[in-house]
Design a protein around this motif. Structure first.
Motif, PDB file in Angstrom:
ATOM      1  N   UNK A 125       0.825  -1.207   0.000  1.00  0.00           N
ATOM      2  CA  UNK A 125       0.000   0.000   0.000  1.00  0.00           C
ATOM      3  C   UNK A 125       0.861   1.260   0.000  1.00  0.00           C
ATOM      4  N   UNK A 126       0.464   2.227  -0.815  1.00  0.00           N
ATOM      5  CA  UNK A 126       1.276   3.428  -0.960  1.00  0.00           C
ATOM      6  C   UNK A 126       0.424   4.618  -1.378  1.00  0.00           C
ATOM      7  N   UNK A 127       1.078   5.765  -1.500  1.00  0.00           N
ATOM      8  CA  UNK A 127       0.432   7.006  -1.928  1.00  0.00           C
ATOM      9  C   UNK A 127       1.329   7.703  -2.939  1.00  0.00           C
ATOM     10  N   UNK A 128       0.725   8.204  -4.017  1.00  0.00           N
ATOM     11  CA  UNK A 128       1.499   8.825  -5.096  1.00  0.00           C
ATOM     12  C   UNK A 128       1.129  10.289  -5.272  1.00  0.00           C
ATOM     13  N   UNK A 129       2.148  11.126  -5.458  1.00  0.00           N
ATOM     14  CA  UNK A 129       1.970  12.511  -5.883  1.00  0.00           C
ATOM     15  C   UNK A 129       2.675  12.638  -7.228  1.00  0.00           C
ATOM     16  N   UNK A 130       1.884  12.758  -8.304  1.00  0.00           N
ATOM     17  CA  UNK A 130       2.431  12.665  -9.661  1.00  0.00           C
ATOM     18  C   UNK A 130       2.777  14.038 -10.230  1.00  0.00           C
ATOM     19  N   UNK A 131       3.769  14.671  -9.621  1.00  0.00           N
ATOM     20  CA  UNK A 131       4.280  15.945 -10.134  1.00  0.00           C
ATOM     21  C   UNK A 131       5.796  15.817 -10.287  1.00  0.00           C
ATOM     22  N   UNK A 132       6.291  15.583 -11.490  1.00  0.00           N
ATOM     23  CA  UNK A 132       7.735  15.423 -11.684  1.00  0.00           C
ATOM     24  C   UNK A 132       8.493  16.681 -11.243  1.00  0.00           C
ATOM     25  N   UNK A 133       9.620  16.469 -10.563  1.00  0.00           N
ATOM     26  CA  UNK A 133      10.362  17.610 -10.054  1.00  0.00           C
ATOM     27  C   UNK A 133      11.844  17.258  -9.871  1.00  0.00           C
ATOM     28  N   UNK A 134      12.646  18.308  -9.709  1.00  0.00           N
ATOM     29  CA  UNK A 134      14.073  18.210  -9.373  1.00  0.00           C
ATOM     30  C   UNK A 134      14.909  17.476 -10.402  1.00  0.00           C
ATOM     31  N   UNK A 135      14.477  17.498 -11.682  1.00  0.00           N
ATOM     32  CA  UNK A 135      15.259  16.799 -12.691  1.00  0.00           C
ATOM     33  C   UNK A 135      15.205  17.426 -14.066  1.00  0.00           C
ATOM     34  N   UNK A 136      16.149  17.004 -14.902  1.00  0.00           N
ATOM     35  CA  UNK A 136      16.260  17.455 -16.289  1.00  0.00           C
ATOM     36  C   UNK A 136      16.589  16.222 -17.127  1.00  0.00           C
ATOM     37  N   UNK A 137      15.630  15.788 -17.950  1.00  0.00           N
ATOM     38  CA  UNK A 137      15.799  14.557 -18.724  1.00  0.00           C
ATOM     39  C   UNK A 137      16.946  14.665 -19.725  1.00  0.00           C
ATOM     40  N   UNK A 163      14.959   9.660 -21.696  1.00  0.00           N
ATOM     41  CA  UNK A 163      14.093   9.479 -22.873  1.00  0.00           C
ATOM     42  C   UNK A 163      12.728   8.889 -22.523  1.00  0.00           C
ATOM     43  N   UNK A 164      12.193   9.299 -21.385  1.00  0.00           N
ATOM     44  CA  UNK A 164      10.863   8.832 -20.980  1.00  0.00           C
ATOM     45  C   UNK A 164       9.821   9.955 -20.997  1.00  0.00           C
ATOM     46  N   UNK A 165      10.188  11.094 -21.572  1.00  0.00           N
ATOM     47  CA  UNK A 165       9.273  12.243 -21.658  1.00  0.00           C
ATOM     48  C   UNK A 165       8.864  12.778 -20.285  1.00  0.00           C
ATOM     49  N   UNK A 166       9.748  12.632 -19.314  1.00  0.00           N
ATOM     50  CA  UNK A 166       9.472  13.166 -17.982  1.00  0.00           C
ATOM     51  C   UNK A 166      10.753  13.711 -17.376  1.00  0.00           C
ATOM     52  N   UNK A 167      10.708  14.945 -16.928  1.00  0.00           N
ATOM     53  CA  UNK A 167      11.848  15.574 -16.264  1.00  0.00           C
ATOM     54  C   UNK A 167      11.753  15.325 -14.766  1.00  0.00           C
ATOM     55  N   UNK A 168      12.730  14.629 -14.212  1.00  0.00           N
ATOM     56  CA  UNK A 168      12.756  14.399 -12.777  1.00  0.00           C
ATOM     57  C   UNK A 168      11.951  13.187 -12.356  1.00  0.00           C
ATOM     58  N   UNK A 169      11.479  13.203 -11.135  1.00  0.00           N
ATOM     59  CA  UNK A 169      10.815  12.041 -10.540  1.00  0.00           C
ATOM     60  C   UNK A 169       9.527  12.470  -9.843  1.00  0.00           C
ATOM     61  N   UNK A 170       8.693  11.477  -9.535  1.00  0.00           N
ATOM     62  CA  UNK A 170       7.504  11.704  -8.723  1.00  0.00           C
ATOM     63  C   UNK A 170       7.728  11.066  -7.359  1.00  0.00           C
ATOM     64  N   UNK A 171       6.823  11.344  -6.421  1.00  0.00           N
ATOM     65  CA  UNK A 171       6.970  10.825  -5.062  1.00  0.00           C
ATOM     66  C   UNK A 171       5.983   9.697  -4.794  1.00  0.00           C
TER      67      UNK A 171
END
Length: 204
Positions: A125-137, A163-171
């Motif tokens: 069980x987990x919780x996701x906040x899907x806002x990519x941050x702190x990165x540059x692809x 090359x995943x079309x996302x800058x940074x990571x989510x939590x």
């Protein structure tokens, strides 16, 4: 009130402190493991899915996971790349990024969502906040970059999957995990973790 706080409608320092202590003293979340597809039955053994002491020790950097968003019933693939207080996670492919973005309605969001993380034969069980941050692809991982997503500005590039079309990571948070900025437990994430635990109990 139960917490000894006056009902004044104001979120003061005492209220914030009470919220940040939410769920820390609760009994461990014990949930069934993921379905054992080898024989079509479920493993009914349980584990304490607390971040510090259990999940953090199992889910090391570089671990691939599958994430089920409970509200939409949609899954995507990801990798745990960073994170000590919780899991910093990146989608594996452009397709996974597109799926993730569709789950949250097409725009990145800090809204906490209950999810199930499938890893190493377990449903966690987990919780996701899907806002990519702190990165540059487009920049080297962990190196200094002058621009990072989420308004983070220059600094260490926390983007390992390219090359995943996302800058940074989510939590992704788990029971008892904390934010990296405040080093405190977040009540909204813990509420979502509880919803995910109930979902697992009812479906696995």
């Amino acid at each position: 009130m139960d917490a000894g706080l006056a009902a004044d409608g104001i979120v003061g320092s005492n209220t914030v402190a009470q919220l940040n202590s939410f769920n820390v003293q609760e009994e461990p979340l014990s949930v069934p493991t993921e379905k054992d597809t080898s024989n079509g039955t479920y493993n009914t053994s349980t584990l304490d899915w607390t971040w510090f002491g259990t999940v953090k020790n199992k889910l090391s950097n570089g671990s691939n996971i599958k994430v089920l968003d409970i509200n939409s019933g949609t899954t995507f693939n990801a990798r745990k790349t960073y994170g000590s207080n919780h899991a910093d996670v990146e989608t594996l492919t452009k397709g996974d990024t597109a799926t993730l973005k569709s789950i949250i309605g097409g725009s990145w969001s800090w809204t906490r969502r209950p999810v199930v993380v499938f890893f190493d034969g377990y449903a966690i069980p987990a919780s996701m906040a899907a806002y990519p941050h702190a990165g540059n692809d487009g920049a080297k991982a962990t190196a200094y970059t002058s621009w990072r997503s989420g308004g983070y500005g220059g600094g260490q590039n926390l983007d390992a999957v390219k090359n995943n079309n996302m800058h940074g990571h989510i939590d992704i948070h788990f029971k008892g995990s904390k934010t990296h900025g405040s080093n405190r437990v977040n009540a909204d994430h813990q509420n979502a973790v509880k919803k995910a635990a109930n979902y697992i109990k009812n479906n696995y």
